[in-house]
Design a protein around this motif. Structure first.
Motif, PDB file in Angstrom:
ATOM      1  N   GLU A   1       0.836  -1.195   0.000  1.00 29.56           N
ATOM      2  CA  GLU A   1       0.000   0.000   0.000  1.00 29.56           C
ATOM      3  C   GLU A   1       0.876   1.252   0.000  1.00 29.56           C
ATOM      4  O   GLU A   1       1.874   1.335   0.722  1.00 29.56           O
TER       5      GLU A   1
ATOM      6  N   GLN B   1      -0.677   4.629  -0.059  1.00 22.87           N
ATOM      7  CA  GLN B   1      -1.364   5.771   0.534  1.00 22.87           C
ATOM      8  C   GLN B   1      -1.191   5.746   2.056  1.00 22.87           C
ATOM      9  O   GLN B   1      -1.544   4.760   2.714  1.00 22.87           O
ATOM     10  N   PRO B   2      -0.675   6.829   2.644  1.00 21.80           N
ATOM     11  CA  PRO B   2      -0.407   6.848   4.092  1.00 21.80           C
ATOM     12  C   PRO B   2      -1.647   6.622   4.948  1.00 21.80           C
ATOM     13  O   PRO B   2      -1.575   5.917   5.958  1.00 21.80           O
ATOM     14  N   ASP B   3      -2.788   7.214   4.554  1.00 18.41           N
ATOM     15  CA  ASP B   3      -3.977   7.055   5.381  1.00 18.41           C
ATOM     16  C   ASP B   3      -4.487   5.614   5.371  1.00 18.41           C
ATOM     17  O   ASP B   3      -4.921   5.077   6.402  1.00 18.41           O
ATOM     18  N   VAL B   4      -4.418   4.957   4.215  1.00 17.48           N
ATOM     19  CA  VAL B   4      -4.836   3.555   4.133  1.00 17.48           C
ATOM     20  C   VAL B   4      -3.861   2.674   4.914  1.00 17.48           C
ATOM     21  O   VAL B   4      -4.263   1.741   5.608  1.00 17.48           O
TER      22      VAL B   4
ATOM     23  N   ARG C   1      -2.098   3.580   7.518  1.00 17.00           N
ATOM     24  CA  ARG C   1      -2.372   3.794   8.935  1.00 17.00           C
ATOM     25  C   ARG C   1      -3.625   3.022   9.374  1.00 17.00           C
ATOM     26  O   ARG C   1      -3.676   2.470  10.485  1.00 17.00           O
ATOM     27  N   ALA C   2      -4.636   2.973   8.508  1.00 19.08           N
ATOM     28  CA  ALA C   2      -5.854   2.241   8.833  1.00 19.08           C
ATOM     29  C   ALA C   2      -5.571   0.747   8.997  1.00 19.08           C
ATOM     30  O   ALA C   2      -6.125   0.087   9.892  1.00 19.08           O
ATOM     31  N   GLU C   3      -4.705   0.210   8.139  1.00 16.53           N
ATOM     32  CA  GLU C   3      -4.340  -1.210   8.248  1.00 16.53           C
ATOM     33  C   GLU C   3      -3.583  -1.463   9.555  1.00 16.53           C
ATOM     34  O   GLU C   3      -3.791  -2.486  10.223  1.00 16.53           O
TER      35      GLU C   3
ATOM     36  N   ASP D   1      -3.815   0.275  12.353  1.00 23.36           N
ATOM     37  CA  ASP D   1      -4.781   0.377  13.462  1.00 23.36           C
ATOM     38  C   ASP D   1      -5.641  -0.878  13.551  1.00 23.36           C
ATOM     39  O   ASP D   1      -5.952  -1.359  14.652  1.00 23.36           O
TER      40      ASP D   1
END
Length: 278
Positions: free
Chosen positions: A225, A227-230, A232-234, A236
């Motif tokens: 991945e 994208q940083p936000d995706v 980070r979601a993984e 979390d």
């Protein structure tokens, strides 16, 4: 018969000087026999003493202290003196299933176990060991992976000239060789798996292996991945899942988790065995 009678007659008429000569020759022969016997005994005792104090290095397989199905490869010096320059030679190099195999549509790829070609030094009673593989995973692979490996260890009782470990008796440096056979079929864990094929514990161990493969597959794709936000979601999501499992584990008062160090894991990469890069 006449000759024997003549010799007996000569002995009966032999003077004191003749008897002294015979006694001297007999003593000489007896001394030679005693010296030969004593030399053989000394040589044998010296060989036994050398055999007793020489380094005795061998390689063998041993189940892990915490997980009975995890097998470790051990090189140990059972002798009373240090072993130097221990070289590992195999007729067929030990193999292992590469669980980080990019092929997800089939069984894991079989790769060579990462082992050093030489160990510099083993003190008396000292050992070197590494985790080899799981008996459960090898049983699942069946005949697609070799289960018997022959080899030899070559080592010396003194360090080679020019090394940092000084010996002081380079002329007496002796090299020894120990042959060994590593056979998965003779291990107690393998026999235990055969007896527990339909048992709940065997099923649980297989499910643990499936869970490991699932985690490795998840990491393989999630790490791609960008994208940083995706990303980070993984992270979390995995953190939350770990916390839930830990709470459930504490609640049930389960056995302590076994933590194993895999020497082939480098640069912080998670997983077990990796297939060689092509």
């Amino acid at each position: 018969m006449d000759w024997i009678n003549d010799r007996l007659h000569d002995l009966s008429n032999l003077g004191s000087a003749g008897w002294l000569a015979i006694a001297a020759w007999a003593a000489l022969v007896l001394s030679i026999v005693v010296l030969i016997w004593a030399n053989r005994q000394l040589t044998r005792n010296r060989q036994l003493a050398t055999e007793r104090v020489r380094p005795q290095v061998t390689m063998y397989m041993e189940p892990h202290a915490s997980d009975w199905h995890v097998i470790e490869l051990v090189v140990r010096n059972f002798g009373q003196t240090a072993a130097h320059d221990i070289r590992l030679d195999f007729v067929d190099h030990p193999t292992v299933a590469a669980y980080e195999d990019p092929r997800l549509d089939g069984p894991p790829e079989v790769a060579e176990l990462d082992l050093p070609s030489e160990l510099l030094y083993l003190a008396p009673g000292q050992e070197w060991r590494t985790v080899w593989d799981s008996a459960i995973s090898r049983a699942e692979l069946g005949g697609s992976i070799r289960d018997r490996f022959d080899g030899s260890l070559t080592y010396s009782d003194h360090a080679r000239a020019g090394s940092k470990k000084k010996s002081g008796s380079w002329g007496k440096r002796t090299t020894f060789e120990t042959k060994f056979r590593l056979d998965w079929g003779n291990l107690q864990p393998v026999q235990r798996i055969e007896l527990m094929t339909t048992h709940d514990l065997a099923k649980r161990e297989k499910q643990k292996l499936e869970l490991l493969r699932s985690v490795l597959s998840y990491f393989h794709y999630a790490s791609k991945e960008t994208q940083p936000d995706v990303f980070r979601a993984e992270i979390d999501r995995m953190t939350k899942a770990v916390a839930e499992v830990q709470d459930r584990w504490r609640t049930r008062q389960f056995d302590e988790t076994t933590e194993l160090d895999f020497p082939w894991i480098q640069n912080g990469t998670a997983g077990r065995h990796s297939a060689p890069t092509r």
